[in-house]
Design an enzyme around this catalytic site. Structure first.
Site, PDB file in Angstrom:
ATOM      1  N   CYS A  56      11.322  41.605  69.135  1.00  0.00           N
ATOM      2  CA  CYS A  56      11.961  42.610  69.898  1.00  0.00           C
ATOM      3  C   CYS A  56      12.420  44.154  69.269  1.00  0.00           C
ATOM      4  CB  CYS A  56      13.382  41.211  69.581  1.00  0.00           C
ATOM      5  SG  CYS A  56      12.985  39.666  69.975  1.00  0.00           S
ATOM      6  N   ARG A  58       7.724  48.272  72.325  1.00  0.00           N
ATOM      7  CA  ARG A  58       7.501  46.709  71.256  1.00  0.00           C
ATOM      8  C   ARG A  58       7.188  45.547  72.650  1.00  0.00           C
ATOM      9  NH1 ARG A  58       9.273  48.090  65.919  1.00  0.00           N
ATOM     10  NH2 ARG A  58      10.270  45.725  66.021  1.00  0.00           N
ATOM     11  N   TRP A 110      12.131  39.647  73.205  1.00  0.00           N
ATOM     12  CA  TRP A 110      10.614  39.309  73.898  1.00  0.00           C
ATOM     13  C   TRP A 110      10.782  37.703  73.448  1.00  0.00           C
ATOM     14  CZ3 TRP A 110       6.053  41.860  75.213  1.00  0.00           C
ATOM     15  CH2 TRP A 110       4.509  40.653  74.636  1.00  0.00           C
ATOM     16  N   ASN A 116      17.041  40.321  65.636  1.00  0.00           N
ATOM     17  CA  ASN A 116      15.384  40.136  66.148  1.00  0.00           C
ATOM     18  C   ASN A 116      14.694  39.164  64.731  1.00  0.00           C
ATOM     19  OD1 ASN A 116      12.657  40.600  66.429  1.00  0.00           O
ATOM     20  ND2 ASN A 116      12.620  42.917  66.002  1.00  0.00           N
ATOM     21  N   GLY A 117      13.669  38.634  65.215  1.00  0.00           N
ATOM     22  CA  GLY A 117      12.969  37.569  63.816  1.00  0.00           C
ATOM     23  C   GLY A 117      13.453  36.221  64.714  1.00  0.00           C
ATOM     24  N   GLU A 167     -16.374  37.570  68.212  1.00  0.00           N
ATOM     25  CA  GLU A 167     -15.589  38.401  68.312  1.00  0.00           C
ATOM     26  C   GLU A 167     -15.984  39.961  67.735  1.00  0.00           C
ATOM     27  OE1 GLU A 167     -13.124  38.498  69.926  1.00  0.00           O
ATOM     28  OE2 GLU A 167     -11.990  39.811  68.348  1.00  0.00           O
ATOM     29  N   LYS A 174     -15.137  43.612  69.921  1.00  0.00           N
ATOM     30  CA  LYS A 174     -14.477  44.570  68.940  1.00  0.00           C
ATOM     31  C   LYS A 174     -15.548  45.490  68.924  1.00  0.00           C
ATOM     32  CE  LYS A 174     -11.294  43.164  69.656  1.00  0.00           C
ATOM     33  NZ  LYS A 174     -10.959  41.988  70.007  1.00  0.00           N
ATOM     34  N   GLU A 230     -16.419  47.568  72.714  1.00  0.00           N
ATOM     35  CA  GLU A 230     -15.396  47.691  73.207  1.00  0.00           C
ATOM     36  C   GLU A 230     -14.768  49.476  72.812  1.00  0.00           C
ATOM     37  OE1 GLU A 230     -12.293  44.180  71.898  1.00  0.00           O
ATOM     38  OE2 GLU A 230     -12.457  45.396  74.379  1.00  0.00           O
ATOM     39  N   HIS A 267     -35.604  32.496  66.455  1.00  0.00           N
ATOM     40  CA  HIS A 267     -35.699  32.591  67.881  1.00  0.00           C
ATOM     41  C   HIS A 267     -35.714  33.202  68.939  1.00  0.00           C
ATOM     42  CE1 HIS A 267     -35.775  27.704  66.920  1.00  0.00           C
ATOM     43  NE2 HIS A 267     -33.846  28.242  66.306  1.00  0.00           N
ATOM     44  N   LYS A 276      -6.090  46.512  80.211  1.00  0.00           N
ATOM     45  CA  LYS A 276      -5.314  45.459  79.003  1.00  0.00           C
ATOM     46  C   LYS A 276      -5.532  43.835  79.655  1.00  0.00           C
ATOM     47  CE  LYS A 276      -3.768  43.982  75.244  1.00  0.00           C
ATOM     48  NZ  LYS A 276      -4.536  43.853  74.091  1.00  0.00           N
TER      49      LYS A 276
HETATM   50  C1  AGP Z   1     -10.454  41.732  74.095  1.00  0.00           C
HETATM   51  O1  AGP Z   1     -10.471  42.818  72.960  1.00  0.00           O
HETATM   52  C2  AGP Z   1     -10.556  42.691  75.507  1.00  0.00           C
HETATM   53  N1  AGP Z   1     -10.374  43.791  75.898  1.00  0.00           N
HETATM   54  C3  AGP Z   1     -10.685  40.581  77.016  1.00  0.00           C
HETATM   55  O2  AGP Z   1     -11.680  40.272  76.045  1.00  0.00           O
HETATM   56  C4  AGP Z   1      -9.160  39.887  76.602  1.00  0.00           C
HETATM   57  O3  AGP Z   1      -9.518  39.439  75.330  1.00  0.00           O
HETATM   58  C5  AGP Z   1      -9.716  39.028  77.905  1.00  0.00           C
HETATM   59  O4  AGP Z   1      -9.753  40.631  79.000  1.00  0.00           O
HETATM   60  C6  AGP Z   1      -8.639  38.196  78.048  1.00  0.00           C
HETATM   61  O5  AGP Z   1      -7.706  38.259  77.824  1.00  0.00           O
HETATM   62  P1  AGP Z   1      -6.669  37.609  77.966  1.00  0.00           P
HETATM   63  O6  AGP Z   1      -6.894  37.353  76.721  1.00  0.00           O
HETATM   64  O7  AGP Z   1      -5.160  39.036  78.215  1.00  0.00           O
HETATM   65  O8  AGP Z   1      -6.394  36.920  78.764  1.00  0.00           O
END
Ligand code: AGP
Length: 603
Positions: free
Chosen positions: A2, A27, A75, A99-100, A479, A483, A486, A502, A598
């Site tokens: 928050c 935030r 939040w 907040n918390g 993952e 990272k 992207e 394989h 996002k």
């Molecule tokens: C994560 O780094 C990416 N931006 C993307 O893969 C994201 O995780 C995916 O679009 C799912 O989004 P969500 O968790 O909001 O459902």
């Protein structure tokens, strides 16, 4: 996460409070409110949704002349994002913002209710103001009542409280959540969660430390910790607003990597009691009727799902399958009502995940959302929700959301294992010890960060990266590769280390970079031989491990841990920082990478 602002002085307060909260919008929030104490009258306004709603509600309100003001953006962590649950919360003559997370709020609330106190909201925060007034009513003066109230709270808090009992004082307290005090040349006093709202107002600031609390009035401020007076430590305030919003980091993604230690602590708050997991949100699920789990997600959330599948089978002793939502939607899946259907989503708006959830609902399955945004489409559609409490994640590349998803799923695996009596007390103790250690494990080691920054210059070219790992380190490898892909736009793939022979090993040469996750707690020797295969074909190896590995071209030493998840989280931070530093060297927009959004709200 928050946002909090406060003001003591004679300038118009509504403007400072609303504009200050706007500076904290980054935030994240779902509701907001302000309160102003002037001429011994308190005016308060609250609104859900965007700050423009609160702005409109207070348009005719103005408060020139000496007074106090407090403002808050919320939040949701306890209680839905409604006007009733928005802050400030009030008693008979006092108002509070917070907040918390107050871990022991239920015990306090139960006692107050038995004393005859009526609660209006579902929040943990409301207990603060009623406890304060309870101490006043038994004869304590205002500061002593505040001091006793703070001493009664367990958990994380940044608190501002105003009361008609002391109409020119703001009481404040800080523990595990940021709170800054500012002051101007005209002896005004300011409070805020971060620097940004104070720029242009305060000349100097003091960053409160955990456990500090006190009272403030114009020209006077008293600071305490454990009943002892503390020295004031003001310093000049930087005037760079954007830098302030990033708290001095270069990108929001970097800030969010560093925030993981705080937000993981909040994910755990109130969910572990003695030797058991407490998830009140799930109290109406009958786990006797559940004999399997299916998880659906996309991207990073899918990697969290894969990580959780190992824990559900190992700890809960329940079958678990994981699906990519965009595939699940069209495969005509066989679904049954004895399977708990879990969706994982940071945004709660991902189209494929939402549609998969609707398919499960139509098949009359019990559905659970692991989500970071309350009131999102996925939360509103699922039968049950566990919020990850990561706060807003600005960086498109998900970091703290992933960390809090995996922690939440770990809690859930233990919770289900306990409900199904598949976990011994001893194993539960070991797991809870490791869980509670996680906020420390994900704290960035700045020496390691600097080493990663330096070695990243060697990984700016080549024809690709393999991230390899075994067991839970395989989803972590996926993952890490995502990272890097992207935000650097370099090609990277995550692989189970045992898959090299394989086919993938055909790619091995000195221009193929292998990032090898080599924990000591799981299958180290197997990993060692997989990496040796790649090294023998001249792949350039970056080994991440507690044990030095002499054939690696680069090596990042991690700590020896007793639990695999501690190694998982420490290596997670390293792969996040590696992607960050490579991307920065390539001159990319780390927070807004090309082609990405996002939240993917379309198919
Ligand atoms: C994560 O780094 C990416 N931006 C993307 O893969 C994201 O995780 C995916 O679009 C799912 O989004 P969500 O968790 O909001 O459902």
């Amino acid at each position: 996460m928050c946002g909090i602002v406060g003001y003591i002085g004679s300038k118009e307060k509504r403007g400072f409070l609303i504009n200050g909260l706007k500076e904290l919008e980054y935030r994240g929030y779902d509701s907001a409110g302000i309160a102003v104490l002037k001429d011994n009258e308190i005016s308060s306004f609250k609104a859900t949704g965007k700050l423009t709603n609160l702005d409109a509600k207070t348009a005719d309100f103005s408060s020139e002349g000496f007074g106090l003001g407090i403002g808050h953006t919320r939040w949701a962590t306890h209680g839905k994002p409604t006007e009733i649950n928005a802050h400030p919360h009030w008693g008979e003559f006092s108002y509070v913002i917070h907040n918390g997370i107050i871990e022991n709020y239920k015990e306090i609330k139960d006692t107050l209710v038995s004393d005859g106190v009526t609660f209006l909201s579902q929040t943990d925060t409301e207990v603060i103001v009623h406890l304060f007034e309870k101490f006043i009513k038994i004869g304590e003066n205002a500061f002593s009542a505040f001091e006793k109230t703070i001493a009664s709270l367990h958990g994380a808090y940044a608190i501002l409280l105003i009361s008609k009992k002391e109409p020119d004082v703001i009481f404040f307290a800080k523990n595990a959540v940021p709170l800054i005090v500012g002051r101007s040349a005209e002896n005004e006093i300011f409070f805020s969660s971060s620097d940004a709202p104070l720029i242009g107002w305060a000349k100097e600031v003091m960053y409160l430390e955990d456990g500090q609390y006190g009272w403030a009035k114009c020209k006077e401020l008293s600071l305490f910790k454990s009943l002892k007076t503390q020295a004031l430590n003001f310093k000049a305030l930087s005037q760079d607003k954007i830098l302030a919003q990033k708290d001095g980091f270069r990108f929001f993604m970097e800030k969010e990597i560093y925030e993981q230690s705080i937000v993981v602590g909040e994910t755990l708050m109130g969910r572990i009691k003695d030797n058991s997991i407490v998830l009140d949100e799930l109290k109406d699920i009958c786990f006797e009727d559940i004999d399997a789990i299916k998880i659906c997600a996309c991207g990073t959330s899918y990697h969290a799902a894969l990580s959780a599948s190992y824990m559900f089978e190992r700890l809960s002793k329940i079958r678990c399958s994981v699906e990519i939502a965009s595939e699940f939607r069209y495969k005509q899946p066989l679904l049954d009502t004895k399977t708990l259907f879990i969706v994982i989503s940071q945004s709660g708006e991902t189209a494929d995940t939402l549609e998969a959830l609707k398919m499960a609902k139509n098949a009359n399955m019990k559905t659970l959302a692991i989500c970071n945004v309350d009131n999102s489409s996925i939360v509103r559609t699922a039968d049950f929700t566990l919020l990850t409490r990561a706060g807003i994640e600005k960086g498109v590349a998900s970091t703290k959301a992933f960390a809090t998803q995996v922690v939440t799923l770990w809690l859930l695996a233990l919770f289900i294992g306990d409900k199904k009596q598949n976990i011994s007390q001893e194993l539960m103790r070991l797991e809870i010890d490791a869980l509670l250690h996680t906020p420390l494990v994900v704290k960035v080691n700045e020496i390691v960060h600097e080493k990663i920054r330096r070695l990243s210059k060697r990984y700016l070219h080549g024809h690709g990266f393999f991230f390899i790992g075994r067991d839970i380190f395989f989803p972590l490898a996926l993952e890490g590769a995502l990272k890097l892909k992207e935000i650097s736009y370099l090609h990277a793939e995550g692989y189970p280390a045992g898959e090299m022979k394989h086919g993938p090993i055909a790619l091995a040469d000195s221009e193929l970079f292998t990032i090898a996750l080599m924990p000591k707690t799981l299958l180290y020797d197997k990993m060692k031989s997989n990496v040796e295969e790649l090294s023998a074909r001249d792949s350039t190896i970056l080994a991440i491990s507690p044990e030095p590995f002499d054939i690696a071209d680069d090596f990042i030493k991690t700590n020896l841990h007793t639990h695999p998840m501690s190694e998982f989280f420490e290596m997670m931070v390293i792969t996040q920082l590696l992607a960050l530093e490579i991307s920065i060297r390539l001159g990319n927009d780390v927070d807004m990478p090309r082609n990405l959004a996002k939240s993917v709200t379309v198919e």
